[in-house]
Write an enzyme that holds these catalytic residues in place. Sequence first.
Site, PDB file in Angstrom:
ATOM      1  N   HIS A 524       0.716  -1.127  -0.062  1.00 48.49           N
ATOM      2  CA  HIS A 524      -0.143   0.033   0.054  1.00 48.49           C
ATOM      3  C   HIS A 524       0.791   1.329   0.183  1.00 48.49           C
ATOM      4  O   HIS A 524       0.656   2.116   0.774  1.00 48.49           O
ATOM      5  CB  HIS A 524      -0.961   0.041   1.197  1.00 48.49           C
ATOM      6  N   HIS A 567      -8.476  -0.123   2.294  1.00 48.51           N
ATOM      7  CA  HIS A 567      -7.290  -0.515   1.195  1.00 48.51           C
ATOM      8  C   HIS A 567      -7.670   0.599   0.148  1.00 48.51           C
ATOM      9  O   HIS A 567      -8.520   1.312  -0.063  1.00 48.51           O
ATOM     10  CB  HIS A 567      -7.900  -2.161   0.629  1.00 48.51           C
TER      11      HIS A 567
HETATM   12  C1  LIG Z   1       0.007  -7.728  -4.126  1.00 49.71           C
HETATM   13  C2  LIG Z   1      -0.922  -6.365  -4.050  1.00 49.71           C
HETATM   14  C3  LIG Z   1      -2.260  -6.534  -3.402  1.00 49.71           C
HETATM   15  C4  LIG Z   1      -2.841  -5.769  -3.096  1.00 49.71           C
HETATM   16  N1  LIG Z   1      -4.210  -5.759  -2.517  1.00 49.71           N
HETATM   17  C5  LIG Z   1      -5.144  -4.809  -2.725  1.00 49.71           C
HETATM   18  C6  LIG Z   1      -6.565  -5.066  -2.144  1.00 49.71           C
HETATM   19  O1  LIG Z   1      -6.990  -5.987  -1.943  1.00 49.71           O
HETATM   20  N2  LIG Z   1      -7.446  -3.994  -2.267  1.00 49.71           N
HETATM   21  C7  LIG Z   1      -7.071  -2.724  -2.768  1.00 49.71           C
HETATM   22  O2  LIG Z   1      -7.804  -1.751  -2.572  1.00 49.71           O
HETATM   23  N3  LIG Z   1      -5.695  -2.469  -3.040  1.00 49.71           N
HETATM   24  C8  LIG Z   1      -4.842  -3.184  -2.776  1.00 49.71           C
HETATM   25  N4  LIG Z   1      -3.540  -3.261  -3.447  1.00 49.71           N
HETATM   26  C9  LIG Z   1      -3.054  -2.068  -3.881  1.00 49.71           C
HETATM   27  C10 LIG Z   1      -3.770  -1.244  -5.032  1.00 49.71           C
HETATM   28  O3  LIG Z   1      -3.814  -2.208  -6.109  1.00 49.71           O
HETATM   29  C11 LIG Z   1      -2.770  -0.286  -5.627  1.00 49.71           C
HETATM   30  O4  LIG Z   1      -2.785   0.839  -4.568  1.00 49.71           O
HETATM   31  C12 LIG Z   1      -3.598   0.578  -6.671  1.00 49.71           C
HETATM   32  O5  LIG Z   1      -3.740  -0.157  -7.627  1.00 49.71           O
HETATM   33  C13 LIG Z   1      -2.729   1.939  -7.278  1.00 49.71           C
HETATM   34  O6  LIG Z   1      -3.571   2.530  -8.543  1.00 49.71           O
HETATM   35  P1  LIG Z   1      -2.656   3.789  -9.195  1.00 49.71           P
HETATM   36  O7  LIG Z   1      -3.745   3.919 -10.133  1.00 49.71           O
HETATM   37  O8  LIG Z   1      -2.310   4.476  -7.950  1.00 49.71           O
HETATM   38  O9  LIG Z   1      -1.523   2.747  -9.758  1.00 49.71           O
HETATM   39  P2  LIG Z   1      -1.401   1.377 -10.470  1.00 49.71           P
HETATM   40  O10 LIG Z   1      -2.486   0.537 -10.314  1.00 49.71           O
HETATM   41  O11 LIG Z   1       0.040   0.833 -10.091  1.00 49.71           O
HETATM   42  O12 LIG Z   1      -1.272   1.753 -12.081  1.00 49.71           O
HETATM   43  C14 LIG Z   1      -0.214   2.413 -12.780  1.00 49.71           C
HETATM   44  C15 LIG Z   1       0.076   2.168 -14.147  1.00 49.71           C
HETATM   45  O13 LIG Z   1       1.010   2.879 -14.728  1.00 49.71           O
HETATM   46  C16 LIG Z   1       1.668   2.265 -15.501  1.00 49.71           C
HETATM   47  N5  LIG Z   1       2.921   2.610 -15.724  1.00 49.71           N
HETATM   48  C17 LIG Z   1       3.989   3.033 -14.743  1.00 49.71           C
HETATM   49  N6  LIG Z   1       5.149   3.646 -15.213  1.00 49.71           N
HETATM   50  C18 LIG Z   1       4.955   3.853 -16.458  1.00 49.71           C
HETATM   51  C19 LIG Z   1       5.246   4.687 -17.623  1.00 49.71           C
HETATM   52  N7  LIG Z   1       6.730   5.373 -17.205  1.00 49.71           N
HETATM   53  N8  LIG Z   1       4.786   4.792 -18.770  1.00 49.71           N
HETATM   54  C20 LIG Z   1       3.525   4.084 -19.007  1.00 49.71           C
HETATM   55  N9  LIG Z   1       2.963   3.589 -17.942  1.00 49.71           N
HETATM   56  C21 LIG Z   1       3.637   3.291 -16.664  1.00 49.71           C
HETATM   57  C22 LIG Z   1       1.875   0.879 -14.846  1.00 49.71           C
HETATM   58  O14 LIG Z   1       2.181  -0.339 -15.635  1.00 49.71           O
HETATM   59  C23 LIG Z   1       0.427   0.579 -14.152  1.00 49.71           C
HETATM   60  O15 LIG Z   1      -0.417  -0.099 -15.060  1.00 49.71           O
HETATM   61  C24 LIG Z   1      -2.820  -4.233  -3.575  1.00 49.71           C
HETATM   62  C25 LIG Z   1      -1.376  -4.010  -4.022  1.00 49.71           C
HETATM   63  C26 LIG Z   1      -0.594  -5.127  -4.595  1.00 49.71           C
HETATM   64  C27 LIG Z   1       0.633  -4.984  -5.077  1.00 49.71           C
END
Ligand SMILES: Cc1cc2nc3c(=O)[nH]c(=O)nc-3n(C[C@H](O)[C@H](O)[C@H](O)COP(=O)(O)OP(=O)(O)OC[C@H]3O[C@@H](n4cnc5c(N)ncnc54)[C@H](O)[C@@H]3O)c2cc1C
Length: 587
Positions: A524, A567
């Site tokens: 997280h 979460h």
């Molecule tokens: C193992 C695990 C279990 C989890 N379990 C839960 C859960 O049960 N419930 C929950 O609510 N949360 C959970 N989380 C946390 C949650 O999934 C994340 O906090 C959330 O997905 C983050 O969203 P975001 O939009 O910030 O980034 P992300 O979902 O990480 O999306 C970022 C995207 O940007 C892309 N990217 C990165 N750099 C670049 C670049 N330079 N150029 C182009 N694209 C790029 C990546 O490939 C990715 O697709 C979990 C996380 C993990 C790792």
Amino acid sequence: MRLKVWLSFPFVFTGVAASELCLDRYDYIVVGGGPGGLTVANRLSEVSGISVAVIEAGREVFNNPNVTSVDGFTTALNTAIDWQYISTNQSYASGQTLAYHAGKALGGTSTINGMTYVRAEKSQIDSWGAIGNAGWSWDDLFSYYKKSESLTLPTAAQLSSGVTFVPNDHGESGPLKVGYPYGLLNGSFHTVVENTWQALDLPHNPDVNGGSVRGYTIWQSTLDMVANVREDAARAYYYPVELRPNLHVFLNTTVNRIVWGNSDGAAVASGVEITFSNGSISILKSRREVILSAGSLRSPAILELSGIGNPSILDKYGIGVKVDLPGVGENLQDQPNNNFISSTNSTFNGSIVYVAYGSMPDFFDDWDANINISSYAESVSAAINNTIAAASLEYLFGIQYKLLQNGIPNAETIMETTLNLGLGPNGLLVSPFWLLMPFSRGNVHISSRDPKVYPTINPNFFLVDFDLKVQMALAKWTRKFLATEPMKSLITAEVSPGFTALPENATDAEWESWVKTAFSSNSHPLGTAAMMPRKLGGVVDGKLKVYGTENVRVVDASVMPFQVSGHLTSTIYAIAEKASDMIKEAM
Ligand SMILES: Cc1cc2nc3c(=O)[nH]c(=O)nc-3n(C[C@H](O)[C@H](O)[C@H](O)COP(=O)(O)OP(=O)(O)OC[C@H]3O[C@@H](n4cnc5c(N)ncnc54)[C@H](O)[C@@H]3O)c2cc1C
Ligand SMILES: *[C@@H]1O[C@H](CO)[C@@H](O)[C@H](O)[C@H]1NC(C)=O
Ligand SMILES: *[C@@H]1O[C@H](CO)[C@@H](O)[C@H](O)[C@H]1NC(C)=O
Ligand SMILES: *[C@@H]1O[C@H](CO)[C@@H](O)[C@H](O)[C@H]1NC(C)=O
Ligand SMILES: *[C@@H]1O[C@H](CO)[C@@H](O)[C@H](O)[C@H]1NC(C)=O
Ligand SMILES: *[C@@H]1O[C@H](CO)[C@@H](O)[C@H](O)[C@H]1NC(C)=O
Ligand SMILES: *[C@@H]1O[C@H](CO)[C@@H](O)[C@H](O)[C@H]1NC(C)=O
Ligand SMILES: *[C@@H]1O[C@H](CO)[C@@H](O)[C@H](O)[C@H]1NC(C)=O
Ligand SMILES: *[C@@H]1O[C@H](CO)[C@@H](O)[C@H](O)[C@H]1NC(C)=O
Ligand SMILES: *[C@@H]1O[C@H](CO)[C@@H](O)[C@H](O)[C@H]1NC(C)=O
Ligand SMILES: *[C@@H]1O[C@H](CO)[C@@H](O)[C@H](O)[C@H]1NC(C)=O
């Protein structure tokens, strides 16, 4: 089968050097296709005449069974759709490195996560407003939580398996489908768990998604009950609108840095530099804004590669300073996760998604006497080279401390069976637990000027001693739960760590050593482009705009200034819904 129509390549090439093609402009360029990015891309492309591009480093995973399966989420970890980051050695936690999983796919980390849908505590979101972010409060965000969600009502079998919910706390027609697994364990085990928590004075909470998290409940999950598949960000926010002519997704394409236009005042983004999977580099131009949604481990790195950050870090890699903003990459907050594994006299032929949230007095007597926020602020500031002043941290810690005093949950203990983890039915019960609101702060920074090189991730686990004390108290509480009736009679042995490795009468030194060596990241990470006043070390303002820029926003987990008792995805979807309205207002 899904009928996928790939649009013909929609760009007009302008006459530039063949090595650096200049593609046509988009109004908005969204960097990263996770929960934050795809929500914004969907909402902005609702406006006809507005063009939106999403640049995603990963691939499509629509038919990847490791993603779609609603059980056993860990199968996708360490495959090609996981970035597989690794932290620095943790100086305050036995010197070990930690695995950092993060989704590299359309849908982002929601394609590989545990699917838990739990929001936050009301006063926690209100605190975002209290530190100077105008317009941020629980009441405001609550409408966006509901706007994003579509709850599928539980079946009769799920209701008799212990599911409870409060209809008014949920959305009915949002893009994100939320529900319960069909494999939810039948029988009376949920009453055993509930009665045991009640024996420890922790009440049943009918629904943790209404802003009051404390208590025991069966959580909701991000899953599509009709199709019986995981509901990731792409299924929720992209595929239903993929045929919009004004929405284009670039897959397998990485953003290297923001490209700047000429300006005298605030920095103006004119596009992004991208690398295709074949290695060729291009510029993609934006007319209006660049929105960073690459996640909390990557968005700050893109800012640094673009010249926004701490000058002493940028100088080290020969990057010219566009905006002097030392908070970029700082304020990294993550939670430490330990677990007990117990064998039981049952087979657990089903998944359990049970959680208990405890406030400080539930699991830590006299905790208040153990805390000294000015000393924590001093040690954190020193550990991060005073990038954030001790006085700023002390102010922020004061707010966090107030939240704890006012009873927000600081402990989460969940229960899973090995079936949840993809290991088949047997009698094993896994009880992971973590402190929710650490005082420790770390950072994530570039380690090269080459955008392909992974950033350095240092969460500084247990830098603040109080975090360790909380995690130890929580460990004892979880073990106490397993040793309290009616739960106790079902347990046949503690398989891990076991009473040999960690005796029943273990000393605090033994507890400390076990916690520090056995924990992992709770996955997280947040706060690395925190929404806070600039003078406190913030990176974005209340409109999620990066300080010192005219048209760059961050919309992902990076902007959350504090951890939440929940979460992350539910809150990220809500933030991104709100961000979309703010961007539309400024159109
Ligand atoms: C193992 C695990 C279990 C989890 N379990 C839960 C859960 O049960 N419930 C929950 O609510 N949360 C959970 N989380 C946390 C949650 O999934 C994340 O906090 C959330 O997905 C983050 O969203 P975001 O939009 O910030 O980034 P992300 O979902 O990480 O999306 C970022 C995207 O940007 C892309 N990217 C990165 N750099 C670049 C670049 N330079 N150029 C182009 N694209 C790029 C990546 O490939 C990715 O697709 C979990 C996380 C993990 C790792
Ligand atoms: C992206 O890369 C994956 C893995 O190499 C490949 O299977 C897929 O076809 C690529 N997709 C596009 C649109 O290039
Ligand atoms: C699914 O995960 C397994 C490992 O857990 C891996 O071997 C397999 O290649 C993955 N499948 C896909 C489609 O990525
Ligand atoms: C980090 O820890 C590993 C073992 O976990 C060790 O091999 C390595 O030397 C350590 N690195 C530093 C810089 O301390
Ligand atoms: C629980 O019971 C219902 C109704 O009898 C059944 O459909 C479902 O498959 C059962 N679930 C499990 C995990 O056995
Ligand atoms: C690389 O891929 C891009 C996007 O598909 C394409 O426009 C470009 O021509 C390719 N370059 C090379 C050298 O193959
Ligand atoms: C588990 O439940 C399924 C149906 O839900 C049933 O077919 C199977 O026999 C059960 N297995 C055990 C070991 O009870
Ligand atoms: C708290 O820490 C500060 C700074 O280290 C120190 O000056 C102060 O004496 C401490 N207060 C208590 C009550 O220990
Ligand atoms: C610490 O900060 C100072 C002053 O900004 C800087 O000169 C120095 O390089 C920084 N040290 C590290 C290790 O980043
Ligand atoms: C497990 O133990 C409990 C408590 O002693 C008992 O009620 C239950 O019947 C046992 N279950 C099995 C499958 O043996
Ligand atoms: C814990 O109990 C064991 C066995 O009864 C005993 O040998 C050991 O000295 C005790 N340890 C502590 C720290 O009391």
